[in-house]
Design a protein around this motif. Structure first.
Motif, PDB file in Angstrom:
ATOM      1  N   VAL A 103       1.042   2.132   6.987  1.00  0.00           N
ATOM      2  CA  VAL A 103       0.403   1.442   8.118  1.00  0.00           C
ATOM      3  C   VAL A 103       0.196   2.417   9.271  1.00  0.00           C
ATOM      4  O   VAL A 103      -0.863   2.438   9.913  1.00  0.00           O
ATOM      5  N   LYS A 104       1.200   3.229   9.536  1.00  0.00           N
ATOM      6  CA  LYS A 104       1.099   4.208  10.622  1.00  0.00           C
ATOM      7  C   LYS A 104       0.030   5.245  10.327  1.00  0.00           C
ATOM      8  O   LYS A 104      -0.715   5.671  11.216  1.00  0.00           O
ATOM      9  N   ILE A 155      -4.070  -4.643   3.205  1.00  0.00           N
ATOM     10  CA  ILE A 155      -2.699  -4.382   2.803  1.00  0.00           C
ATOM     11  C   ILE A 155      -1.785  -5.121   3.788  1.00  0.00           C
ATOM     12  O   ILE A 155      -2.227  -5.545   4.863  1.00  0.00           O
ATOM     13  N   THR A 156      -0.523  -5.275   3.430  1.00  0.00           N
ATOM     14  CA  THR A 156       0.443  -5.798   4.395  1.00  0.00           C
ATOM     15  C   THR A 156       1.200  -4.623   5.011  1.00  0.00           C
ATOM     16  O   THR A 156       0.977  -3.466   4.659  1.00  0.00           O
ATOM     17  N   PRO A 200     -12.061   1.065   5.430  1.00  0.00           N
ATOM     18  CA  PRO A 200     -12.154  -0.398   5.415  1.00  0.00           C
ATOM     19  C   PRO A 200     -10.810  -1.108   5.509  1.00  0.00           C
ATOM     20  O   PRO A 200     -10.716  -2.299   5.212  1.00  0.00           O
ATOM     21  N   PHE A 201      -9.766  -0.409   5.977  1.00  0.00           N
ATOM     22  CA  PHE A 201      -8.424  -0.989   5.931  1.00  0.00           C
ATOM     23  C   PHE A 201      -8.196  -2.010   7.043  1.00  0.00           C
ATOM     24  O   PHE A 201      -8.599  -1.812   8.182  1.00  0.00           O
ATOM     25  N   GLU A 202      -7.522  -3.093   6.679  1.00  0.00           N
ATOM     26  CA  GLU A 202      -7.008  -4.076   7.624  1.00  0.00           C
ATOM     27  C   GLU A 202      -5.586  -4.411   7.199  1.00  0.00           C
ATOM     28  O   GLU A 202      -5.319  -4.588   6.006  1.00  0.00           O
ATOM     29  N   VAL A 203      -4.681  -4.501   8.182  1.00  0.00           N
ATOM     30  CA  VAL A 203      -3.281  -4.821   7.887  1.00  0.00           C
ATOM     31  C   VAL A 203      -3.024  -6.293   8.183  1.00  0.00           C
ATOM     32  O   VAL A 203      -3.301  -6.776   9.286  1.00  0.00           O
ATOM     33  N   LEU A 204      -2.521  -7.002   7.182  1.00  0.00           N
ATOM     34  CA  LEU A 204      -2.125  -8.406   7.323  1.00  0.00           C
ATOM     35  C   LEU A 204      -0.606  -8.436   7.434  1.00  0.00           C
ATOM     36  O   LEU A 204       0.099  -8.127   6.481  1.00  0.00           O
ATOM     37  N   SER A 205      -0.087  -8.786   8.585  1.00  0.00           N
ATOM     38  CA  SER A 205       1.336  -8.630   8.840  1.00  0.00           C
ATOM     39  C   SER A 205       2.178  -9.712   8.170  1.00  0.00           C
ATOM     40  O   SER A 205       1.832 -10.901   8.187  1.00  0.00           O
ATOM     41  N   GLY A 217       0.837  -1.190   0.000  1.00  0.00           N
ATOM     42  CA  GLY A 217       0.000   0.000   0.000  1.00  0.00           C
ATOM     43  C   GLY A 217       0.875   1.245   0.000  1.00  0.00           C
ATOM     44  O   GLY A 217       1.191   1.808   1.052  1.00  0.00           O
ATOM     45  N   VAL A 218       1.275   1.688  -1.181  1.00  0.00           N
ATOM     46  CA  VAL A 218       2.194   2.822  -1.281  1.00  0.00           C
ATOM     47  C   VAL A 218       1.464   4.126  -0.943  1.00  0.00           C
ATOM     48  O   VAL A 218       1.902   4.896  -0.093  1.00  0.00           O
TER      49      VAL A 218
END
Length: 342
Positions: free
Chosen positions: A318-319, A310-311, A326-331, A284-285
């Motif tokens: 991410v910060k 996004i990862t 609707p964002f979720e971060v998949l690490s 996610g740039v």
């Protein structure tokens, strides 16, 4: 019967002992890795270390002289001699690349047993070709910079990269390094399995390039493929194949910049009857805070995307997005921890 039961119990105990022994041997065979990291990646580095007792975080003093050039110091340089060492990098802008390259070029020369560079996002990957004489393919330039990392005592540097933009870019790297190309798609498939009505999930690719990169990793899902066609001076997104009607459609691509293609693709899928549309990109740039156009607020796009995964390959994004729907971060932390054992 009692003798048979006793024999069965003994067999079960022996099998359990063998399993435990194999597990212990497997743990003992794992490398102890000393992980350095750039400032942007501190949170991801801590998450990676939390995934394994065999990963120890190390630190670097990131300072600057009065003229702006870096004044760097690698802590515990003597203690890492003979040890497996890795560096977690983020080349988020040209301004931070020089200081990180300075560290990356030194670490293998500190008599370490092996050196691994983890560069989750290869930032110039979308500039991989020349369309006319004079174009500068900076993907090749970056690959040459990385390829010149010195050899450590253990041999060539391993370079871990996730979902590089074009498959042919693996051939841009010289033999002095060993590129390991990983993918974030397993994180997506795991998340999709947790959704309600998973049988209604289908995958959409915004163009043929995304289909080539990912369709074999997602071949257990029905697919839809979009394409861009030129109409005058504009490039319009059209549905090329597949039927999204009544389904939860997940658009999959390697990266997002402004997000314009994803938005146009969502409109086309909704027009063809998609019940819900979500999106996944590994990187996610989102330059210039372009992620804001996807947030759930009264801007005409509220509910356009049910989820946007996004990862954490781009730590600044991410910060910035926090927990905004609707964002979720998949690490990538678990995947990187595993890659460090290869």
């Amino acid at each position: 019967m009692s003798e048979n039961n006793a024999a069965n119990n003994n067999n079960i105990i022996m099998e359990k002992n063998l399993i435990c022994k194999d597990a212990i041997v497997s743990e003992l065979q794992k490398k102890k890795v000393h992980l350095f990291y750039c400032l942007e990646c501190e949170e991801l580095a801590r998450n990676i270390a939390a995934e394994s007792d065999h990963i120890t975080l190390q630190s670097i003093n990131w300072r600057s002289f009065a003229d702006g050039f870096p004044n760097l110091f690698i802590n515990n340089a003597h203690e890492i001699r003979g040890q497996h060492v890795a560096f977690l990098a983020s080349f988020s802008s040209p301004a931070v690349i020089f200081e990180q390259i300075s560290v990356i070029y030194l670490l293998p020369r500190l008599f370490v047993a092996s050196f691994t560079l983890v560069l989750p996002f290869f930032p110039t990957g979308s500039f991989e070709r020349m369309e006319e004489e004079g174009d500068v393919a900076t993907a090749f330039t970056m690959a040459r910079i990385v390829s010149n990392i010195p050899i450590s005592r253990g041999g060539p540097t391993s370079v871990v990269i996730y979902d590089i933009h074009a498959l042919q870019e693996r051939f841009y790297f010289a033999d002095q390094v060993l590129p390991l190309f990983e993918t974030g798609i397993p994180l997506l498939t795991k998340r999709l399995q947790q959704l309600p009505e998973t049988e209604k999930v289908i995958v959409a690719f915004p163009d043929d390039g995304a289909w080539k990169r990912f369709h074999k990793l997602l071949d257990h899902y029905p697919t839809v493929v979009c394409t861009k066609v030129r109409e005058g001076d504009k490039r319009i997104v059209r549905l090329k194949e597949g039927n999204p009607a009544g389904c939860h459609v997940v658009i999959v691509d390697d990266l997002v910049q402004s997000g314009g293609t994803l938005i146009e693709c969502q409109k086309v899928l909704a027009a063809h009857g998609a019940a819900k549309v979500s999106a996944y990109v590994t990187h996610g740039v989102f330059p210039n805070s372009s992620w804001e156009r996807f947030t759930h607020k009264n801007n005409g796009l509220e509910e356009a995307f049910a989820y946007f995964w996004i990862t954490d390959s781009c730590p600044q994004t991410v910060k910035a997005i926090g927990n905004k729907a609707p964002f979720e971060v998949l690490s990538l932390a678990g995947s990187i921890a595993d890659a460090l054992q290869i």
